[in-house]
Enzyme design. Structure first.
Site, PDB file in Angstrom:
ATOM      1  N   GLN A  81       0.837  -1.214   0.000  1.00 12.03           N
ATOM      2  CA  GLN A  81       0.000   0.000   0.000  1.00 12.03           C
ATOM      3  C   GLN A  81       0.871   1.262   0.000  1.00 12.03           C
ATOM      4  O   GLN A  81       0.505   2.278   0.592  1.00 12.03           O
ATOM      5  CB  GLN A  81      -0.960  -0.003   1.190  1.00 12.03           C
ATOM      6  CG  GLN A  81      -2.173  -0.887   0.963  1.00 12.03           C
ATOM      7  CD  GLN A  81      -2.970  -0.486  -0.298  1.00 12.03           C
ATOM      8  OE1 GLN A  81      -3.093   0.685  -0.638  1.00 12.03           O
ATOM      9  NE2 GLN A  81      -3.510  -1.477  -1.000  1.00 12.03           N
ATOM     10  N   SER A  82       1.989   1.199  -0.687  1.00 15.46           N
ATOM     11  CA  SER A  82       2.885   2.357  -0.732  1.00 15.46           C
ATOM     12  C   SER A  82       2.221   3.553  -1.416  1.00 15.46           C
ATOM     13  O   SER A  82       1.829   3.474  -2.591  1.00 15.46           O
ATOM     14  CB  SER A  82       4.166   1.973  -1.494  1.00 15.46           C
ATOM     15  OG  SER A  82       4.898   3.132  -1.824  1.00 15.46           O
TER      16      SER A  82
END
Ligand SMILES: Cc1ncc(COP(=O)(O)O)c(C=O)c1O
Length: 346
Positions: A81-82
């Protein structure tokens, strides 16, 4: 160095504008009344393309460098989930570059949150089902590994370290330090604390370098949300030194002086929401109509409240929380966000 001198040094370095500056400094009236001191938000959450966030400031310098060297492909990496990977993909598209994103995880069966946005942007996502893990890692080693892999998979490219954490990326937050310093002066908030989430430490190093060069009375506090890195304070101090050197103003920073609370508020681990963070997220949403993200800003805001409670942030002085974005992750943790076991916030 005065503000004008620092502004001139920054203007001499190539930059592509991605951010509408200055970002607002907003007072939170109900929250301030509940906490018993003035609380402000520095709104770096909606900045830049595709739902924005703090990385947009770093990418202004990084992508200017990519263009300067004639690159067509941009490579970076991060956790699934960068936000950094997502904003890099969007900013690359905006500039006509091809984004490649590396993840040390198998491809999830469903693309949610940031991964969904990447897909909409047509980013090339490379899922490598090895590595990762939860042990603290060396920043430089992981960067080197991805850079190497990308040569094999992608060919010639411009490599952006994890989180946009580099001297050039850090300049984005020196610019932000200058902006905030001026805003605080204009609003009579010179003695405020500035608190923020710390992931790779690039934003913290940039602000620290900036406030130091300006001799700003603003006091900084970073809250680690991941417990990810080996020798973290040392890497932040070295980066702040290199940023100052790049601006032609060498300065020594000591690892023992890094304004950072390591680990305490990181929750279960990086990338996993914490109960305290989730509770804070709901509390701020209900009191002020403002959303935090579950991975960075909610944990840091919860940590900030604990520090205030413990009397660690002086007595009644104003606090500016730097909202660094990350909102797409809200839609990747739907179950946790709706989990009634989290309870009603106070
Ligand atoms: C929303 C958000 N806040 C804070 C951070 C931390 O920034 P830095 O990596 O510069 O410490 C990140 C990225 O890591 C982020 O995505």
């Amino acid at each position: 160095m005065d503000a004008e001198a620092l502004a001139r040094r920054l203007e001499a370095i190539p930059r592509v504008p991605l951010v509408n500056e200055p970002t607002p400094l907003e007072y939170l009236p109900r929250f301030s009344a509940a906490i018993g001191r003035p609380i402000y938000l520095k709104r770096d959450d909606p900045i830049g393309p595709a739902m924005g966030g703090n990385k947009a400031r770093k990418l202004e310098y990084l992508l200017a460098d990519a263009l300067r060297w004639g690159h067509h492909r941009v490579v970076t990496y991060g956790g699934l989930q960068s936000n950094h990977a997502r904003i890099t993909a969007a900013a690359a598209r905006r500039l006509g570059l091809e984004p490649h994103l590396f993840y040390f995880a198998p491809r999830p069966s469903r693309l949610t949150g940031n991964l969904l946005v990447n897909d909409l942007l047509g980013a090339h996502m490379h899922f490598l089902p090895f590595g990762g893990g939860t042990r603290p890692r060396s920043l430089a080693w992981t960067d080197f590994l991805v850079h190497l892999l990308a040569w094999v998979r992608v060919g010639r490219h411009y490599f952006i370290p994890v989180g946009g954490r580099s001297v050039l990326g850090g300049l984005g937050y020196v610019r932000a330090a200058l902006e905030l310093h001026r805003q605080a002066q204009a609003e009579g908030l010179e003695n405020a604390w500035v608190v923020m989430a710390v992931g790779t430490g690039g934003m913290l190093a940039g602000l620290w370098a900036g406030f130091t060069l300006l001799r700003s009375p603003l006091r900084l506090l970073g809250i680690d949300i991941g417990a990810l890195w080996k020798n973290f304070p040392t890497t932040v101090a070295r980066l702040a030194e290199r940023i100052c050197a790049r601006l032609g103003e060498p300065h020594r920073f000591s690892a023992t002086e890094v304004p950072l609370i390591e680990r305490t508020y990181a929750g279960p681990s990086y990338g996993v929401p914490s109960p305290e963070g989730n509770e804070t997220l709901r509390r701020l949403a209900r009191m002020e109509g403002i959303l935090l993200d579950p991975i960075y800003t909610a944990k840091a805001f919860a940590g900030m409240l604990k520090q205030i409670e413990k009397g660690q942030l002086g007595k009644g002085e104003p606090v500016i929380f730097l909202h660094s974005g990350g909102l797409p992750a809200l839609f990747a943790f739907e179950e946790q966000a709706q989990d009634s076991a989290l309870g009603e916030p106070g």
